[in-house]
Structures are given as C-alpha cells and as structure tokens.
Design a protein around this motif. Structure first.
Motif: not given
Length: 124
Positions: A5-9, A24-28, A115-118
């Motif tokens: 999940a991107e943010s900051g744009g 980042v979430s999920g696997r290591e 991710g979905q982009g920012t």
C-alpha cells in the motif's frame, strides 16, 4: 501473499522534495527485493529504483540517479522512496512492487506483487 500500500503522493513544487511510503504486509518482508516504478498516462510502467532483500544493493534509472533514494525499514515493514529536486517530468503514478528472492536481484527481475499506486504531481 504480500500486500503493498503506497502513500505520500501529492502535488509538489518544482525543485521540491517528497517521500513516498510503501507499507508491506503478509509474508516476511525482509525476504523480498523491493522496487518502485512509475507510469505516465497512456504509457507502460517504467522502472525507477530497486533495493535488494537485505538492503545492501540498490539500482536506479538514469533519470533519477542522484535525486531519488530507495530504502527500507525492516522493523516497520515499510519501503521508502525519497525524491529530491523534483521536476515536472517526474509527474506520474508511482507504484511499489515486491520480487521473490528466488530470482537474482537485478533491474529486470520479475515482480510478483504490486500496490495500487499513488499520484505525484510536480509543477511550478
């Protein structure tokens, strides 16, 4: 499964700075190579920067070399893209991506998760 999940744009003035984040979430998290890409309207995504799984190696596109810095906070599971001396040509949607450590780290390595982009907009 890895989720990004991107943010900051946002809008920023020419010559300004901006830091994008990718949670980042999920696997290591530390096991994956990470990258940032950008996409202009009507164009395909293009490579911006990449960081190896252990954070020891980075690669940049020539257009951002010396202006952008990719880094990761393994404890917080976040990848950053610090962007300085921004230009209108940097205006694009920015995406972060994760690549399996099964592949050797390179600019051309395949990415499994996106991710979905920012949106970043640079103007005077």
């Amino acid at each position: 499964q890895v989720r990004l999940a991107e943010s900051g744009g946002t809008w920023v003035q020419t010559g300004g700075s901006l830091r994008l984040s990718c949670a980042v979430s999920g696997r290591e998290f530390s096991a994956y190579h990470m990258g940032w890409f950008r996409q202009y309207p009507g164009k395909e995504r293009e490579f911006v920067a990449a960081l190896s799984a252990r954070g020891a190696v980075t690669r940049y596109d020539d257009s951002v070399q010396g202006r952008f810095t990719i880094s990761r906070d393994i404890g917080e599971d976040i990848v950053y893209l610090q962007m300085n001396s921004l230009k209108p040509a940097d205006t694009a949607v920015y995406y972060c991506a994760a690549a399996s450590p099964l592949f050797a780290f390179s600019v051309a390595m395949p990415y499994d998760y996106w991710g979905q982009g920012t949106q970043v907009t640079v103007s005077s």
